[in-house]
Design a protein around this motif. Structure first.
Motif, PDB file in Angstrom:
ATOM      1  N   HIS A 145       0.952  -1.155  -0.018  1.00 53.76           N
ATOM      2  CA  HIS A 145      -0.083  -0.063   0.008  1.00 53.76           C
ATOM      3  C   HIS A 145       0.921   1.095   0.099  1.00 53.76           C
ATOM      4  CE1 HIS A 145      -3.865   2.228   0.968  1.00 53.76           C
ATOM      5  NE2 HIS A 145      -4.090   1.188  -0.061  1.00 53.76           N
TER       6      HIS A 145
ATOM      7  N   ASN B  85       2.802   3.423   3.378  1.00 53.29           N
ATOM      8  CA  ASN B  85       2.236   3.458   4.762  1.00 53.29           C
ATOM      9  C   ASN B  85       3.367   3.414   5.959  1.00 53.29           C
ATOM     10  OD1 ASN B  85       2.561   0.636   5.438  1.00 53.29           O
ATOM     11  ND2 ASN B  85       2.219   0.628   3.206  1.00 53.29           N
TER      12      ASN B  85
ATOM     13  N   ALA C 212      -3.823   2.688  14.951  1.00 53.84           N
ATOM     14  CA  ALA C 212      -4.014   3.651  13.926  1.00 53.84           C
ATOM     15  C   ALA C 212      -3.893   2.948  12.370  1.00 53.84           C
ATOM     16  CB  ALA C 212      -3.371   4.820  13.919  1.00 53.84           C
ATOM     17  N   HIS C 213      -3.174   2.142  12.588  1.00 57.57           N
ATOM     18  CA  HIS C 213      -2.466   1.127  11.314  1.00 57.57           C
ATOM     19  C   HIS C 213      -3.004  -0.091  11.185  1.00 57.57           C
ATOM     20  CE1 HIS C 213       0.054   0.202   7.913  1.00 57.57           C
ATOM     21  NE2 HIS C 213       1.066   0.416   8.548  1.00 57.57           N
TER      22      HIS C 213
ATOM     23  N   ARG D  55     -13.765  16.165  20.062  1.00 59.38           N
ATOM     24  CA  ARG D  55     -12.354  16.334  19.980  1.00 59.38           C
ATOM     25  C   ARG D  55     -11.676  16.149  21.479  1.00 59.38           C
ATOM     26  NH1 ARG D  55     -10.128  18.372  15.180  1.00 59.38           N
ATOM     27  NH2 ARG D  55      -8.236  18.176  16.548  1.00 59.38           N
TER      28      ARG D  55
ATOM     29  N   ARG E  92     -12.168   6.967  18.602  1.00 61.72           N
ATOM     30  CA  ARG E  92     -12.246   7.102  17.200  1.00 61.72           C
ATOM     31  C   ARG E  92     -13.251   6.214  16.553  1.00 61.72           C
ATOM     32  NH1 ARG E  92     -10.465  11.245  17.199  1.00 61.72           N
ATOM     33  NH2 ARG E  92      -8.724  12.468  15.958  1.00 61.72           N
ATOM     34  N   LEU E  93     -13.785   6.329  15.481  1.00 61.22           N
ATOM     35  CA  LEU E  93     -14.675   5.324  14.684  1.00 61.22           C
ATOM     36  C   LEU E  93     -13.602   4.402  13.962  1.00 61.22           C
ATOM     37  CD1 LEU E  93     -17.483   4.650  15.054  1.00 61.22           C
ATOM     38  CD2 LEU E  93     -17.796   6.318  12.945  1.00 61.22           C
TER      39      LEU E  93
ATOM     40  N   GLY F 137     -11.680   1.810  11.757  1.00 59.40           N
ATOM     41  CA  GLY F 137     -12.021   1.157  10.461  1.00 59.40           C
ATOM     42  C   GLY F 137     -12.490   2.410   9.552  1.00 59.40           C
ATOM     43  N   PHE F 138     -12.482   3.650  10.182  1.00 59.18           N
ATOM     44  CA  PHE F 138     -12.968   4.743   9.254  1.00 59.18           C
ATOM     45  C   PHE F 138     -11.835   5.662   8.958  1.00 59.18           C
ATOM     46  CE2 PHE F 138     -17.523   4.900   8.340  1.00 59.18           C
ATOM     47  CZ  PHE F 138     -17.927   3.683   9.102  1.00 59.18           C
TER      48      PHE F 138
ATOM     49  N   HIS G 261      -8.824   7.692   6.316  1.00 57.25           N
ATOM     50  CA  HIS G 261      -7.663   7.072   5.814  1.00 57.25           C
ATOM     51  C   HIS G 261      -6.888   8.426   5.329  1.00 57.25           C
ATOM     52  CE1 HIS G 261      -4.764   4.976   3.242  1.00 57.25           C
ATOM     53  NE2 HIS G 261      -5.215   3.972   3.767  1.00 57.25           N
ATOM     54  N   ARG G 262      -5.532   8.160   5.558  1.00 58.70           N
ATOM     55  CA  ARG G 262      -4.500   9.309   5.168  1.00 58.70           C
ATOM     56  C   ARG G 262      -4.837   9.716   3.613  1.00 58.70           C
ATOM     57  NH1 ARG G 262      -0.309  11.055   7.222  1.00 58.70           N
ATOM     58  NH2 ARG G 262      -1.563  11.422   9.082  1.00 58.70           N
TER      59      ARG G 262
ATOM     60  N   ARG H 280     -10.378  -1.235  -1.264  1.00 55.46           N
ATOM     61  CA  ARG H 280     -10.358  -2.577  -0.796  1.00 55.46           C
ATOM     62  C   ARG H 280     -11.525  -3.120  -0.025  1.00 55.46           C
ATOM     63  NH1 ARG H 280      -4.881  -1.265   1.911  1.00 55.46           N
ATOM     64  NH2 ARG H 280      -6.213   0.481   2.822  1.00 55.46           N
TER      65      ARG H 280
ATOM     66  N   ARG I 279     -15.468  15.372   6.398  1.00 58.85           N
ATOM     67  CA  ARG I 279     -14.020  15.000   6.394  1.00 58.85           C
ATOM     68  C   ARG I 279     -13.599  13.659   5.485  1.00 58.85           C
ATOM     69  NH1 ARG I 279     -15.828  17.392  10.717  1.00 58.85           N
ATOM     70  NH2 ARG I 279     -14.644  18.742  12.024  1.00 58.85           N
TER      71      ARG I 279
ATOM     72  N   ASN J   2     -12.402   1.985   5.811  1.00 57.89           N
ATOM     73  CA  ASN J   2     -11.163   1.458   5.242  1.00 57.89           C
ATOM     74  C   ASN J   2     -11.285  -0.207   5.143  1.00 57.89           C
ATOM     75  OD1 ASN J   2     -10.304   0.752   7.641  1.00 57.89           O
ATOM     76  ND2 ASN J   2      -9.908   2.798   8.092  1.00 57.89           N
TER      77      ASN J   2
ATOM     78  N   ARG K  14       1.371  -8.471   4.422  1.00 57.55           N
ATOM     79  CA  ARG K  14       1.955  -7.148   3.819  1.00 57.55           C
ATOM     80  C   ARG K  14       3.481  -7.471   3.908  1.00 57.55           C
ATOM     81  NH1 ARG K  14       0.210  -1.851   4.417  1.00 57.55           N
ATOM     82  NH2 ARG K  14      -1.317  -2.863   2.969  1.00 57.55           N
TER      83      ARG K  14
END
Ligand code: SDX
Length: 431
Positions: free
Chosen positions: A232, A235, A266-267, A297, A302-303, A305-306, A308-309, A317, A359, A364, A391
Motif C-alpha cells: 500500500h 504507509n 491507527a494502522h 475532540r 475514534r470510529l 475502521g473509518f 484514511h490518510r 479494498r 472529512r 477502510n 504485508r
C-alpha cells in the motif's frame, strides 16, 4: 526560468530559487527539494508526510480522490478477481505477471522455504501463554537473522532474493506457531502439498488427533484478503521498513520493525480495534451515542475502521472486502451475524453524517476484514498477524526496491527545533 521547475521566493529576503520538478507516470509530480536547505537556509516542515514523497517507486499506485489502487499498474479489482496471493507476490517482487512455469517455480521456492529451524520452536515456549501473537512475531522474526547468515549480505542480489523468499514463506508458519502456543496446542508443520492459505489454515486449526478438512471458502477468502493487503505505497509500516533498511540493517530486522509499526491501532491494529469497538457499541441503538463521541475532540474515541490518510473517497479494498464479507458470512452460515448487521448499519449511519461527509471519512479495508476473520474462526488477537503475513510481500518488495537503488542512502530527517536556547550549566546550589 526552466519549464520543468518551480520558483520559490523568500518574501523576507526577496531571494528566489528554482527547484526541478520530477515527473511521475501517474499521480502528482514532485518538487525535488534536495538543495532547499543549502540554497535557502530553511528546512521544509511536514511532520505527518502529508505532502512529502520519501522515495520514488514502481510498485504500488494509489489515487485517494478516485479511490484507486494498482500493483505494478494492475487495478486491485482485476487482481482480486483473477489472481492469487502467490501470483501477486511474484508480480510485486519481479515486476511482471509470471507465465505458468515461472509461477510454479516461484510457488515451489516459497513452499520449500517454509520450515522453521527446529531451534526456533523453543522461542515460542519462552513466551507466556497469553502473550499477544504480534509480540511473539516481532521477537521471532527479529531473531531469524541469527539463523540465516547465508542471506544477510544485503549487497548481494541473490541473498536479498533468498531472504525475501524466506520471509514470505515463514510468516504463516510463525503466525500459526504463535497461535498454537497461545492455545496450548502443538505446532503443526507446513504441508508442501497445500496452497499458501490452505497451509496456514491447516497449521492453525488442525490437531494431531483427527483429520482436518480445509474449507475452500475460507481458503479463497484468506487468499483474497491477502491480495488486498499485500502492499500500500509508503504507509507507516512500509516507511519503517525502508528507514530501517536504509541503515543497512539485515532484512529480518527490517521486517520485524515493520511488524512493530503495523501493530498500532491507527494502522494495522485497526482490524482488531474494529471488533472491540463493535462489541462495545453492542447495538445499533447505541450508534448515535458513539458517533457523538467520535466527533468530540476531547474524547479519544475514534470510529475504528473509518478514515484514511490517502483515500478521501471509498477505500477500493473496502468495497471488495465488503462484498466478499457478505458472501463468506452467508456461505459459512453466519449471514445474520449481528455484528455484521451492526457494521452495515454503522457504515450507513456514519456515511450520512455531516461530520464524516465533510472529512471524507469512509470505511477502510480494516472495517470489514475483522468480520471475515471472525467468521473463519480466527481469534481477534490474530487479526493484525494476518495483516502482517500479507504485508510481508509489500515490505519485502519495497525493501528490495530501495536496497537495489544506485543512489540509496541512509534516511535521516531533520527537525524544527523549538526547545531552549543555549544556556550555561549552573551548579545545584545556584539553581
Ligand atoms: C490502515 O497508510 C496506509 O495506507 C494504511 C493502510 C495500509 O494498507 O497500509 O491503508 C492500513 O492503516 C488503514 C487505517 C486504519 N486505521 C483506522 O481505521 C483507525 C481510525 N482512523 C483514524 O485513526 C485516521 O483516520 C487515520 C489514522 C487512518 C488517518 O489519520 P489522518 O490522515 O492523520 O487524519 P486525521 O487524524 O488528520 O483526521 C482528519 C479529521 C480530524 O478531524 P478535524 O481535526 O478535521 O476536526 O478527521 C477526523 C480527525 O479527528 N477523523 C476521525 C477519524 N479519522 C479521522 N474522526 C472519527 N473517527 C475516525 N476514525
Amino acid at each position: 526560468m526552466g519549464e520543468n521547475t518551480v520558483t520559490v521566493i523568500d518574501n523576507r529576503t526577496g531571494k528566489q530559487i528554482e527547484l526541478p520538478v520530477m515527473q511521475s507516470t501517474q499521480g502528482p509530480d514532485a518538487v525535488d527539494i534536495g538543495r532547499f536547505l543549502r540554497e535557502t537556509g530553511y528546512f521544509t516542515y511536514d511532520p505527518g508526510f502529508l505532502s512529502t514523497a520519501s522515495c520514488h517507486s514502481r510498485l504500488t499506485y494509489l489515487d485517494g480522490k478516485q479511490g484507486m489502487l494498482q500493483y505494478r499498474g494492475y487495478p486491485i479489482e482485476q487482481l482480486a478477481e483473477h489472481s492469487s496471493f502467490i501470483e501477486v507476490a511474484y508480480l510485486m517482487l519481479c515486476g511482471e505477471l509470471p507465465d505458468q512455469a515461472q509461477l510454479e517455480g516461484f510457488q515451489h521456492k516459497i513452499t520449500h522455504h517454509s520450515m522453521l529451524n527446529e531451534s526456533l520452536k523453543g522461542f515460542f515456549r519462552g513466551f507466556y501463554h497469553d502473550a499477544h501473537p504480534m509480540a511473539i512475531m516481532v521477537g521471532v522474526v527479529g531473531s531469524l537473522s541469527a539463523f540465516y547468515h547465508d542471506s544477510t549480505d544485503i549487497n548481494n542480489p541473490k541473498h536479498r532474493e533468498i531472504a525475501g523468499h524466506r520471509m514470505i514463506a515463514k510468516m504463516p508458519v510463525i503466525a500459526a506457531a504463535s497461535y498454537k502456543h497461545s492455545i496450548g496446542e502443538p505446532q503443526v508443520y507446513p504441508d508442501n502439498s497445500l496452497s499458501y492459505t490452505g497451509n496456514l489454515l491447516n497449521m492453525m486449526f488442525s490437531v494431531p488427533c483427527e483429520e482436518y478438512e480445509i474449507d475452500p471458502v475460507a481458503e479463497r477468502a484468506l487468499d483474497l484478503i491477502f491480495i488486498l493487503h499485500a502492499d500500500h505505497e509508503q504507509n507507516a509500516s512500509t516507511s519503517t521498513v525502508r528507514l530501517a533498511g536504509s541503515s543497512g540493517a539485515n532484512p529480518f530486522a527490517c521486517i520485524a520493525s515493520g511488524i512493530a509499526a503495523l501493530w498500532g491501532p491507527a494502522h494495522g491494529g485497526a482490524n482488531e480495534a474494529v471488533l472491540a469497538m463493535l462489541d462495545e457499541i453492542g447495538d445499533v441503538r447505541s450508534v448515535p451515542k458513539y458517533l457523538d463521541r467520535a466527533k468530540d475532540r476531547t474524547d479519544p474515541f475514534r470510529l475504528m475502521g473509518f478514515g484514511h490518510r490517502v483515500y478521501k473517497n471509498y477505500d477500493p479494498r473496502a468495497r471488495i472486502i465488503r462484498k466478499m464479507c457478505h458472501e463468506v458470512l452467508a456461505k459459512l452460515g453466519e449471514g445474520d451475524d449481528p455484528m455484521f448487521e451492526l457494521a452495515l448499519r454503522l457504515e450507513e449511519i456514519a456515511r450520512s453524517d455531516e461530520y464524516f461527509i465533510q472529512r471524507n471519512l469512509y470505511p477502510n479495508v480494516d472495517f470489514y476484514s475483522g468480520l471475515i476473520y471472525k467468521a473463519l474462526g480466527i481469534p481477534t488477537n490474530m487479526f493484525t498477524v494476518m495483516f502482517a503475513i500479507a504485508r510481508t510481500v509489500g515490505w519485502v518488495a519495497q525493501w528490495m526496491e530501495m536496497i537495489g537503488e544506485e543512489d540509496q542512502r541512509i534516511g535521516r530527517p531533520r527537525q524544527l527545533y523549538v526547545g531552549a536556547k543555549q544556556r550555561d550549566y549552573q551548579p545545584p546550589g545556584e539553581r
